[in-house]
Motif scaffolding. Structure first.
Motif, short mmCIF file in Angstrom:
data_model
loop_
_atom_site.label_atom_id
_atom_site.label_comp_id
_atom_site.label_asym_id
_atom_site.label_seq_id
_atom_site.Cartn_x
_atom_site.Cartn_y
_atom_site.Cartn_z
N CYS A 30 0.83 -1.21 0.00
CA CYS A 30 0.00 0.00 0.00
C CYS A 30 0.86 1.26 0.00
O CYS A 30 0.57 2.22 -0.72
CB CYS A 30 -0.94 -0.01 1.20
SG CYS A 30 -2.18 -1.30 1.12
N GLY A 34 0.92 3.96 -3.06
CA GLY A 34 0.64 5.37 -2.84
C GLY A 34 1.79 6.25 -3.30
O GLY A 34 1.59 7.29 -3.94
N ASN A 35 3.01 5.83 -3.00
CA ASN A 35 4.19 6.58 -3.42
C ASN A 35 4.31 6.59 -4.94
O ASN A 35 4.63 7.62 -5.55
CB ASN A 35 5.44 5.99 -2.78
CG ASN A 35 6.66 6.84 -3.00
OD1 ASN A 35 6.56 8.06 -3.12
ND2 ASN A 35 7.80 6.21 -3.05
N ALA A 38 1.63 8.92 -6.44
CA ALA A 38 1.94 10.32 -6.15
C ALA A 38 3.10 10.82 -7.00
O ALA A 38 3.07 11.94 -7.52
CB ALA A 38 2.27 10.48 -4.66
N TRP A 45 4.77 14.16 -0.63
CA TRP A 45 4.73 12.96 0.21
C TRP A 45 3.45 12.90 1.05
O TRP A 45 3.03 11.81 1.44
CB TRP A 45 5.97 12.88 1.10
CG TRP A 45 6.10 14.01 2.08
CD1 TRP A 45 6.73 15.20 1.89
CD2 TRP A 45 5.57 14.04 3.41
NE1 TRP A 45 6.62 15.98 3.01
CE2 TRP A 45 5.92 15.30 3.97
CE3 TRP A 45 4.85 13.16 4.19
CZ2 TRP A 45 5.56 15.67 5.25
CZ3 TRP A 45 4.49 13.53 5.47
CH2 TRP A 45 4.86 14.77 5.99
N VAL A 46 2.82 14.04 1.30
CA VAL A 46 1.54 14.03 2.04
C VAL A 46 0.48 13.32 1.21
O VAL A 46 -0.29 12.50 1.72
CB VAL A 46 1.11 15.48 2.39
CG1 VAL A 46 -0.26 15.49 3.04
CG2 VAL A 46 2.13 16.15 3.28
N TRP A 47 0.46 13.62 -0.09
CA TRP A 47 -0.46 12.92 -0.98
C TRP A 47 -0.12 11.44 -1.05
O TRP A 47 -1.02 10.59 -1.13
CB TRP A 47 -0.41 13.53 -2.38
CG TRP A 47 -1.22 14.78 -2.49
CD1 TRP A 47 -0.77 16.06 -2.41
CD2 TRP A 47 -2.63 14.85 -2.69
NE1 TRP A 47 -1.82 16.93 -2.55
CE2 TRP A 47 -2.98 16.21 -2.72
CE3 TRP A 47 -3.63 13.90 -2.85
CZ2 TRP A 47 -4.27 16.65 -2.91
CZ3 TRP A 47 -4.92 14.34 -3.03
CH2 TRP A 47 -5.24 15.69 -3.05
N LEU A 49 1.15 9.57 1.29
CA LEU A 49 0.63 8.92 2.50
C LEU A 49 -0.89 8.79 2.44
O LEU A 49 -1.45 7.77 2.86
CB LEU A 49 1.04 9.70 3.75
CG LEU A 49 2.51 9.59 4.15
CD1 LEU A 49 2.80 10.49 5.35
CD2 LEU A 49 2.85 8.15 4.48
N GLY A 50 -1.55 9.82 1.94
CA GLY A 50 -3.01 9.76 1.79
C GLY A 50 -3.44 8.66 0.83
O GLY A 50 -4.38 7.91 1.11
N LEU A 51 -2.74 8.57 -0.29
CA LEU A 51 -3.05 7.51 -1.25
C LEU A 51 -2.74 6.13 -0.67
O LEU A 51 -3.47 5.17 -0.93
CB LEU A 51 -2.28 7.73 -2.55
CG LEU A 51 -2.77 8.91 -3.40
CD1 LEU A 51 -1.77 9.22 -4.50
CD2 LEU A 51 -4.14 8.61 -3.97
N PHE A 53 -2.99 5.32 2.43
CA PHE A 53 -4.09 5.04 3.34
C PHE A 53 -5.33 4.57 2.58
O PHE A 53 -6.00 3.61 2.99
CB PHE A 53 -4.41 6.29 4.18
CG PHE A 53 -5.48 6.06 5.19
CD1 PHE A 53 -5.25 5.30 6.32
CD2 PHE A 53 -6.74 6.61 5.01
CE1 PHE A 53 -6.24 5.08 7.25
CE2 PHE A 53 -7.75 6.41 5.94
CZ PHE A 53 -7.50 5.63 7.06
N VAL A 54 -5.62 5.21 1.46
CA VAL A 54 -6.75 4.79 0.63
C VAL A 54 -6.53 3.38 0.10
O VAL A 54 -7.43 2.54 0.12
CB VAL A 54 -6.99 5.79 -0.52
CG1 VAL A 54 -7.97 5.25 -1.53
CG2 VAL A 54 -7.47 7.12 0.04
#
Length: 133
Positions: A30, A34-35, A38, A45-47, A49-51, A53-54
């Motif tokens: 995951c 996400g990385n 993004a 990197w905030v996005w 981490l959000g991705l 999490f999704v």
């Protein structure tokens, strides 16, 4: 477990077990996903981490909805594929004999099989633990 004044002590849910290895692999998947997404879109990197999490929510939902037959057959396919890739690498890239490669390819077969089997049990224990709360 030992009886303490007539009650049975409950084991800690996160004791060391093979299924946690698969759980760590899913978390790593995951985070990597996400990385990757993004970076493809030039996000921070905030996005990422959000991705991640999704992705973790989607993977968790997907794993929780699998039937026993679907989970075990998927685990068997991944286990056999990993075993074949280990055998093929040892046989062709390293150049070891067929017998040695076959014996050493049994190691990932046993580890992956144990991880998938125990992860299913871990998933059920976490579900029972969450329902008891």
């Amino acid at each position: 477990m030992a009886n303490i004044e007539g009650t049975q002590a409950r084991p800690w849910i996160f004791r060391l077990r093979a299924g946690l290895l698969l759980l760590v692999a899913l978390v790593f998947f995951c985070i990597s996903g996400g990385n990757f997404v993004a970076r493809q879109f030039g996000l921070t990197w905030v996005w990422a981490l959000g991705l991640a999490f999704v992705f973790a929510l989607l993977v968790g939902y997907g794993v929780s909805r699998l039937t026993r037959a679907m989970y075990l057959s998927g685990g068997a396919v991944v286990t056999l594929l990993t075993t074949y890739l280990a055998y093929d690498f040892l046989r062709n890239a390293v150049g070891w004999s067929q017998t040695t490669s076959l014996i050493l390819a049994a190691v990932p077969f046993v580890l992956m099989g144990a991880a998938f089997w125990d992860f299913r049990r871990l998933k059920e224990e976490i579900r029972r633990w969450a329902d008891a709360r």
